[in-house]
Design an enzyme around this catalytic site. Sequence first.
Site, PDB file in Angstrom:
ATOM      1  N   LYS A 175     -93.544 -75.292  49.834  1.00 53.88           N
ATOM      2  CA  LYS A 175     -94.531 -76.165  50.476  1.00 53.88           C
ATOM      3  C   LYS A 175     -94.922 -77.227  49.445  1.00 53.88           C
ATOM      4  CE  LYS A 175     -98.376 -77.370  51.244  1.00 53.88           C
ATOM      5  NZ  LYS A 175     -98.790 -78.783  51.026  1.00 53.88           N
ATOM      6  N   GLY A 228    -101.854 -76.389  40.749  1.00 53.90           N
ATOM      7  CA  GLY A 228    -102.777 -77.334  41.370  1.00 53.90           C
ATOM      8  C   GLY A 228    -104.165 -77.136  40.801  1.00 53.90           C
ATOM      9  N   SER A 229    -105.175 -77.440  41.612  1.00 49.30           N
ATOM     10  CA  SER A 229    -106.542 -77.405  41.078  1.00 49.30           C
ATOM     11  C   SER A 229    -107.048 -75.975  40.915  1.00 49.30           C
ATOM     12  CB  SER A 229    -107.476 -78.169  42.008  1.00 49.30           C
ATOM     13  OG  SER A 229    -107.665 -77.430  43.195  1.00 49.30           O
ATOM     14  N   GLY A 233    -106.839 -72.777  43.434  1.00 49.13           N
ATOM     15  CA  GLY A 233    -106.280 -71.562  42.838  1.00 49.13           C
ATOM     16  C   GLY A 233    -107.203 -70.367  43.027  1.00 49.13           C
ATOM     17  N   GLU A 250    -101.143 -71.889  37.892  1.00 49.21           N
ATOM     18  CA  GLU A 250    -101.125 -72.903  36.834  1.00 49.21           C
ATOM     19  C   GLU A 250    -102.089 -74.000  37.272  1.00 49.21           C
ATOM     20  OE1 GLU A 250    -100.867 -74.259  33.740  1.00 49.21           O
ATOM     21  OE2 GLU A 250     -99.435 -72.617  33.964  1.00 49.21           O
ATOM     22  N   CYS A 284    -101.403 -82.093  34.204  1.00 45.83           N
ATOM     23  CA  CYS A 284    -102.322 -81.008  33.788  1.00 45.83           C
ATOM     24  C   CYS A 284    -102.414 -80.985  32.283  1.00 45.83           C
ATOM     25  CB  CYS A 284    -101.948 -79.629  34.312  1.00 45.83           C
ATOM     26  SG  CYS A 284    -100.451 -79.511  35.208  1.00 45.83           S
ATOM     27  N   GLU A 385    -112.019 -81.856  34.661  1.00 43.29           N
ATOM     28  CA  GLU A 385    -110.712 -82.508  34.765  1.00 43.29           C
ATOM     29  C   GLU A 385    -110.820 -83.716  35.706  1.00 43.29           C
ATOM     30  OE1 GLU A 385    -107.415 -80.448  36.809  1.00 43.29           O
ATOM     31  OE2 GLU A 385    -106.192 -81.010  35.075  1.00 43.29           O
TER      32      GLU A 385
END
Length: 494
Positions: A175, A228-229, A233, A250, A284, A385
């Site tokens: 996806k 992703g964020s 997550g 991650e 990241c 971030e």
Amino acid sequence: MLETFKNFIAGEWVAPTTGEYFDNRNPADWNDVIGKFPRSGPADMLKAIESAKRGFAKWSKTPAPIRGQVLQRVGDLLVQRKDAMAKAMTREMGKVLAETRGDVQEGIDTAYYAATEGRRLFGRTVPSELRNKWAMSYRRPIGIAGLITPFNFPLAIPTWKMFPALLCGNAVIFKPAEDVPHTGHLLVEVLIEAGLPPEVVQLVHGQGSVVGRAMVEHRDVPVISFTGSTETGSIIGATCGKMHKRLSLEMGGKNAMIVMGDADLDLALDGVLWGAFGTTGQRCTATSRLIVMKQVHDEMVRRLSERASKLRLGDGLDPATEVGPLVNRAQRDKVHSYVEIGKKEGAKLVAGGSPAEEGPLREGNFYRPTIFDGVEPTMRIAVEEIFGPVLSVVTVSSLEEAIQVQNSTPYGLSSSIYTRDVNRAMRAIRDIEAGITYVNGPTIGAEVQLPFGGVKETGNGHREGGPTVIDAFTEWKSVYIDYSGKLQKAQIDR
Ligand code: UN1
């Protein structure tokens, strides 16, 4: 005529059951529409899962060295298509061509690395405590691996997950992020052409909150790998925790570069420009904080802001461009809102700080490379971030203080120190809380044969890359073979 793309489910390119599509636009020029991509629904995901089960039954029984050969051909095809894929990637997500070529190269490296793993995939043979008894353990595939990937490395990151997952004998459901469906499409085409049995890979386009969710919540997808964020997550983690699924996460980073008083400043300057503004800061591993010793602060910040202000913004396909657009308008708005926050917090803006809208830049999501000086370590711009071209400069007066500041965010992905003193470098390696530390290099530049991942809120203990990624995609089986011909009781008959 605008091309309409499809999902790849059950070995065929198929339209979504929803009949709905979304436009995929070039972030450097909003008027350039790449195509229409499926906005799939849970029913599409269910079909993909049913098919992947059949794919898994077959693929898991294919010997690992033969699985490796398919990945070898995948690597060869990526080599042939490197330029075309890099151009398509720049067109859909904006980063400059040299970087999208690097992104494809990372996929090639990952394919060849995974291919050779097919003849290793080591287990362990150990002595048994009993006579005439054999003891060993080996790795087995788990089942269907659900892969949810971000926009910033549209090819490399999916391959970090997909190639080892496949090599280990799993089927995969992919996806890709809504911003980069075209690269996902091109990657699946390569897999099929390389000879991967069609039901072993499924591509389902759409929204994370719909199809991603349907996949994560389905009991027949026992492994999830997500980049992703941290926010998303956590949601995925809660579901996987409840359902006892294997999960590799991650997530965010707030990576710092420390520049000591003895550093080669020219080198540090090149490094921070590349680390902070490469990929328009959307990594990241981006260098989003510069922690600089006070004796070199003034020179560093003066030269840095001069050079940052001169970076050439534009379409990533133009060889003169140094910084491409942000991936979409929402991301540009988010970056700008952080700049407003930084100003309110009292940090000093020394470069950038606004969208770039001159001439053709008006048609895209461009933002000027931005630097805040005088940043306190507790300010939001030093902790959260931003995922854009914004660098926060914090001044310190010792290595101890630098490391303390470096460690003061919730994240722990990448880090860096510039120094000519080996003792300082070694202390930083030991004391920095992060998954990666670079010495005399910026916070970006990971290679595929080493573990990639972070500590604290960046990850959940797994590492992609290198030999470590296979831990995410295999189960151990321990095997005892008693050839004594009698009942031997472990712990008792010895
Ligand atoms: C990321 O930061 O999102 O280390 C991945 C690098 C790349 C991968 C980065 N090889 O710069």
